[in-house]
Scaffold this active site. Structure first.
Site, short mmCIF file in Angstrom:
data_model
loop_
_atom_site.label_atom_id
_atom_site.label_comp_id
_atom_site.label_asym_id
_atom_site.label_seq_id
_atom_site.Cartn_x
_atom_site.Cartn_y
_atom_site.Cartn_z
N THR A 49 0.87 -1.19 0.00
CA THR A 49 0.00 0.00 0.00
C THR A 49 0.91 1.23 0.00
O THR A 49 1.32 1.69 -1.06
CB THR A 49 -0.97 0.01 1.20
OG1 THR A 49 -0.24 -0.25 2.40
CG2 THR A 49 -2.05 -1.04 1.04
N ASN A 63 -0.25 10.75 5.70
CA ASN A 63 -1.51 10.41 6.36
C ASN A 63 -2.49 11.56 6.45
O ASN A 63 -3.64 11.36 6.83
CB ASN A 63 -1.23 9.82 7.73
CG ASN A 63 -0.62 8.44 7.59
OD1 ASN A 63 -1.21 7.58 6.96
ND2 ASN A 63 0.58 8.26 8.11
N THR A 90 0.13 -9.77 12.77
CA THR A 90 0.87 -8.70 12.11
C THR A 90 0.15 -8.12 10.91
O THR A 90 -0.90 -8.59 10.53
CB THR A 90 2.24 -9.21 11.64
OG1 THR A 90 2.93 -8.14 11.01
CG2 THR A 90 2.09 -10.33 10.63
N LYS A 94 4.27 -6.80 3.94
CA LYS A 94 3.99 -5.40 3.64
C LYS A 94 3.71 -4.65 4.93
O LYS A 94 3.22 -5.25 5.90
CB LYS A 94 2.86 -5.24 2.63
CG LYS A 94 1.50 -5.81 2.98
CD LYS A 94 0.64 -4.93 3.84
CE LYS A 94 0.31 -3.62 3.16
NZ LYS A 94 -0.57 -2.81 4.07
N THR A 141 -9.99 9.41 0.37
CA THR A 141 -11.26 10.13 0.15
C THR A 141 -11.12 11.42 -0.62
O THR A 141 -10.05 11.82 -0.99
CB THR A 141 -11.96 10.46 1.49
OG1 THR A 141 -11.11 11.27 2.30
CG2 THR A 141 -12.35 9.22 2.22
N GLU A 156 5.83 4.43 7.43
CA GLU A 156 5.42 5.63 6.71
C GLU A 156 6.26 6.85 7.11
O GLU A 156 6.28 7.25 8.26
CB GLU A 156 3.94 5.90 6.94
CG GLU A 156 3.08 4.93 6.14
CD GLU A 156 1.59 5.08 6.37
OE1 GLU A 156 0.84 4.63 5.52
OE2 GLU A 156 1.20 5.64 7.41
#
Lengths: 395, 395
Positions: B154, B390, B187, B176, B395, B266
């Protein structure tokens, strides 16, 4: 709560009777205000709550011991250095400060509650502090709490001071945040003074209740401070008040100050209020609400004005021990808009939520469908500025 | 663990026997790979662990049920949509996918473990998925796990695939991350396949151990995912192996993949490893280590290369329930440098630590002075990019 005018003159006239302050810069870190003393002319009834940290600051055990008998006469507070993780030397230093202040003010050292906030792991610059305490008594002014609120600031962007009348008495509260904030059973630094006459035992009871529904419901960044302290002195000079009225005023003021701390959280652009209701217990409601308000993914979504409500579902779900949580019974609202009720609400126009997220105060409501308990917590979004402020705070 | 070459040809020749994959784009969100099937030619012994989230994804209960008898033949995974908080329709959809895949591959639907990862709260685009499954069998290739690792990504910045030999058998693991990562008892998505012959009961035991010391010790952002799944198939086509050797290889590969997930968290610029030793229990060591690696103030300090070790003290202290923690007994190290031992070490040159913080892997060690237990956890720093990624994910 009747909130009074904020002009300095108003504040001054409205201060509770018999409280004196001194506010100054000792040069602990820079040239901003970093030291304040708040003294009652008489020994006051008092209550206080402290951090539960196992690595607590050197002033904490001394404050705890001194307030144990329900009496205090003076708060002495420095900012810019927390006096934490400083070993035996740190403890000797705070004891010396308390003794010097007591001597200068001609009060008992056992009636002083000391606090320090700022960087961890550095010894206090004692020479500067000793010099600052000389002739302290002559430097006291009547009232002046709003200036004390400035002296206790660290990364706060504005001072937090509230004042209200209860009968003939006045209640003043000051507080500071704004990082390392997830108080547990106590809070960041916050001080209340009143000239109302309230028995020490009553004061302790209502103060604990007020703290538990306000400061203990705030989280800026999940990092419980080593130095959290909240304390109140009631010197009785204005005589008796209606306890119910006073309790309500204290509760409201505590919540107001707690919300200010969240609103002024490090880097915050929005105040976030999360209410969880239809819970099977208050503890469960608080746990779920804290999980939402603390989730970095929820916080960044709110910062980005992104109606990504799925992250609220995630944050509810990660309360794994709450085995009665069931997605089928759960409802999720942004503001007044229901977006999930056992399944996504197809008819919701996400642009309405997007628009709602432009506000500076965001409300999230979650109904668990399990019972009648509820809890409300406050926090803030997570912005670039949180990273900026904390990527370069010290050393 | 002998780690083998990473060139595609090497990978291909070294793949375990009897595993076939199909990797494709179904257009779930964009034009990147978003769908993969990993199939064994025979029914394999299997084990799996899943998220503990109370708001878990629709595929989770089906995967749990299907692996319960210790047998699986196929993983089917999509990225870009997590199929979470999607109500009854979400459950019907995953069941339909499992049935369609089973039909196309002529295998039992009860031997399929389905997973989905991506945005929460949206129904899967079933028409696209149905079309993608047509003629699946003809599209299978032998091996190809490294491409499956791409399809499950992702916000990961690179695919995570490890391969090693154990005797005549081969073990491959893919994984991932990289946000919503604080696995608990399971996990993020990670899949292992091997042609080693290992009894199902043994596989379950050693797999659980491997997961507990690797994936369950990672945290990117404290946000436990709704979709965490880690699973292994052992089809036995390469015959028996030394179980001790295999266990060691599995442990090492799990830790390697877990560290990759932290390193690629991230927005991460640094891998952070925190070891807590001299603890009175493993649980205590893990709790303190997680508290440090999860603290936003510690994470931002490391991002800012700021030797602000006081925040480590704070993070230790906020483990309030660990009443035997005592600052006097505690030591704190950055890398090999001792900076606190009951009090700050005056002789430490902070510029040495500052320099150490330039590294891409940072080690923090804390000795509690209480006992002999220890735990190591992995995480990453908190950067502007975490907020950026983030604040605008969906959306």
């Amino acid at each position: 709560m009747q909130e009074l005018g904020k002009k300095e003159n108003d504040m001054q006239t409205l201060m509770p009777k018999g409280f004196y302050t001194c506010v100054k810069n000792l040069g602990i870190k820079d040239e901003t205000l970093d030291f304040t003393v708040i003294m009652s002319s008489t020994v006051a009834n008092a209550a206080a709550m402290f951090t539960q940290s196992r690595f607590c600051g050197a002033p904490i055990p001394i404050g705890k011991k001194n307030v144990a008998n329900g009496k205090l006469q003076c708060f002495v507070i420095n900012s810019k250095n927390a006096n934490v993780a400083t070993g035996e030397e740190g403890i000797r230093n705070v004891q010396e400060i308390v003794n010097l202040v007591a001597q200068e003010l001609a009060i008992a050292p056992e009636n002083i509650l000391p606090s320090s906030t700022g960087v961890i792991g550095h010894q206090l610059p004692m020479e500067k502090i000793r010099n600052g305490i000389i002739n302290l008594k002559e430097q006291l002014v009547e009232g002046g709490l709003e200036k004390s609120a400035q002296a206790i600031m660290t990364t706060d962007t504005y001072p937090k001071c509230k004042i209200c009348k209860v009968g003939n008495a006045t209640l003043v509260g000051i507080a500071k945040g704004s990082g390392m904030i997830e108080p547990n059973m106590a809070t960041m630094l916050s001080y209340f003074v009143t000239d109302a006459e309230i028995p020490a035992a009553t004061l302790q009871t209502i103060f604990k209740e007020a703290v538990n529904q306000s400061f203990n419901m705030v989280s800026v960044d999940t990092d419980t401070s080593t130095s959290d302290t909240v304390a109140i002195m009631a010197n009785g000079l204005a005589g008796k008040v209606d306890i119910k009225q006073f309790t309500e005023a204290l509760n409201n003021m505590s919540i107001d100050l707690a919300k200010e701390i969240a609103r002024d959280g490090e880097g915050a652009t929005k105040l976030v209020e999360v209410t969880v209701n239809e819970s099977s217990s208050f503890a469960q409601a608080k746990k779920v609400a804290k999980s939402i308000v603390n989730s970095p993914l929820v916080k960044t979504a709110i910062f980005g004005k992104d109606a990504n409500w799925g992250r609220i579902a995630m944050a509810i779900g990660k309360c794994e021990d709450e085995v009665d949580l069931n997605p089928e019974n759960i409802s999720i609202y942004f503001g007044e808009t229901l977006i999930y009720q056992g399944k996504p609400i197809d008819t919701v126009d996400l642009s309405v939520i997007q628009e709602y997220l432009e506000n500076s105060e965001i409300q999230i409501k979650v109904s668990l469908g399990l019972g009648n308990e509820e809890a409300t917590v406050w926090g803030c979004d997570l912005s670039y500025d949180y990273v900026k402020i904390n990527g370069s705070y010290t050393t």
